[in-house]
Write an enzyme that holds these catalytic residues in place. Structure first.
Site, PDB file in Angstrom:
ATOM      1  N   ASP A 107      -1.898  -0.596   5.579  1.00 21.07           N
ATOM      2  CA  ASP A 107      -2.525  -0.336   6.858  1.00 21.07           C
ATOM      3  C   ASP A 107      -3.988  -0.548   6.895  1.00 21.07           C
ATOM      4  O   ASP A 107      -4.380  -0.095   8.042  1.00 21.07           O
ATOM      5  CB  ASP A 107      -2.173   1.144   7.199  1.00 21.07           C
ATOM      6  N   ASP A 112       0.886  -1.287  -0.018  1.00 19.68           N
ATOM      7  CA  ASP A 112      -0.235   0.054   0.080  1.00 19.68           C
ATOM      8  C   ASP A 112       0.807   1.052  -0.047  1.00 19.68           C
ATOM      9  O   ASP A 112       2.078   1.086   0.144  1.00 19.68           O
ATOM     10  CB  ASP A 112      -0.760  -0.179   1.403  1.00 19.68           C
ATOM     11  N   ASP A 125      -0.103   5.141   1.024  1.00 23.42           N
ATOM     12  CA  ASP A 125      -0.381   6.069   2.189  1.00 23.42           C
ATOM     13  C   ASP A 125      -0.422   5.464   3.506  1.00 23.42           C
ATOM     14  O   ASP A 125      -0.967   4.397   3.615  1.00 23.42           O
ATOM     15  CB  ASP A 125      -1.775   6.913   1.726  1.00 23.42           C
TER      16      ASP A 125
END
Length: 301
Positions: free
Chosen positions: A243, A11, A13
């Site tokens: 996240d 991922d 961000d």
């Protein structure tokens, strides 16, 4: 035993970079007054301005913002390979209706973006902007306790050794074969700004433009499926790192290991801290510990 190819699916961000949490102040607030929230917000705004300016000025974003595609090669079948050296992108009649003609014009733009990405920021920005960018990177890396540089170092560890006998690019412009293993990015953000972020956050040497996927319109399960179809084989292993819940569920559905990133100061997996040795531990849990050579290397990291 043949050496396993490891594909790391990242991922962006709040995983490889910190931007949203700088803009909202949540990154600094987690430190209970030890960090200047306003300073972090200002850094985030500067990053946002740099990214959007690059997208609009060099990546046609003012023309194609509403036409997000899941990856740069998605419309390759419409690209006739025409010479674009004298092509006038401001006068070609490109519009938002994605009929076959506009798909070809969008594919042209994607081809130019890919070429600029491969050349890097030093061939796009002037020296004044390069200095501003480098200063902003260093300031942000210091503010985030080396989150940016540590994430990049982890990507380098994951990629492994460069294969000097292998050409730097293959027929589609990717350079996966140049390293032992592959880093892939699957972001929920739009494709073009995500490519700009890879450049600004110094990830482009470790993540080729062909390995950047936007799940914004298709979802992460679809992107993970494409990645499995593209790289899958008997000697390939996958691991997802992020996240969010969506990449967690997508990884579970593929029966891949998933590593949850937690930006909190005392988070189990965060930068600095996370390295390829820990990630290979998750590979061994799911796939078994058959790669003894890799296991020995991780102990040295």
């Amino acid at each position: 035993m043949d050496k396993k190819l490891k594909v790391y699916i990242w991922d962006m961000d709040e995983t490889l970079i910190l931007l949203k949490s700088l803009l909202t102040g949540t990154y600094a607030e987690a430190f209970n007054g030890l960090k200047d929230v306003k300073h972090g917000v200002n850094l985030g705004k500067l990053w946002e301005n740099h990214i959007l300016k690059l997208c609009d000025t060099h990546f046609f974003y003012d023309q194609i913002e509403s036409l997000n595609q899941p990856y740069l090669d998605f419309l390759n079948q419409y690209d006739d390979g025409a010479d674009l050296s004298g092509y006038n992108f401001s006068q070609d009649g490109f519009g938002p209706l994605l009929d076959d003609l506009n798909k070809r014009k969008l594919a042209y733009r994607h081809r130019v973006i890919a070429e600029k990405y491969r050349k890097g920021l030093h061939n796009i920005l002037n020296q004044d902007l390069i200095r501003l960018w480098e200063s902003l990177y260093d300031l942000t890396d210091t503010y985030t306790e080396r989150w940016l540089s540590s994430a990049r170092a982890c990507l380098e560890q994951c990629a492994g050794q460069r294969r000097e006998s292998t050409p730097s690019t293959n027929s589609d412009g990717a350079s996966d074969a140049a390293f032992e293993h592959v880093n892939v990015l699957v972001t929920s953000g739009p494709l073009i700004p995500s490519l700009a972020k890879c450049l600004f956050y110094r990830l482009d040497n470790m993540i080729t433009c062909n390995n950047v996927y936007s799940s914004l319109d298709v979802g992460k399960p679809q992107c993970f499926t494409w990645i499995k179809e593209r790289f899958g084989g008997p000697n390939v292993q996958f691991c997802a790192i992020g996240d969010g819940w969506e990449e967690c569920e997508a990884a579970e559905s593929m029966k891949w290991p998933f590593v949850q990133i937690d930006p909190q100061p005392n988070g189990l997996h965060r930068f600095p801290g996370l390295n390829s040795g820990e990630l290979k531990h998750y590979f061994s849990i799911v796939y078994g510990d058959g790669d003894n050579e890799d296991s020995r290397k991780t102990k040295e990291l």
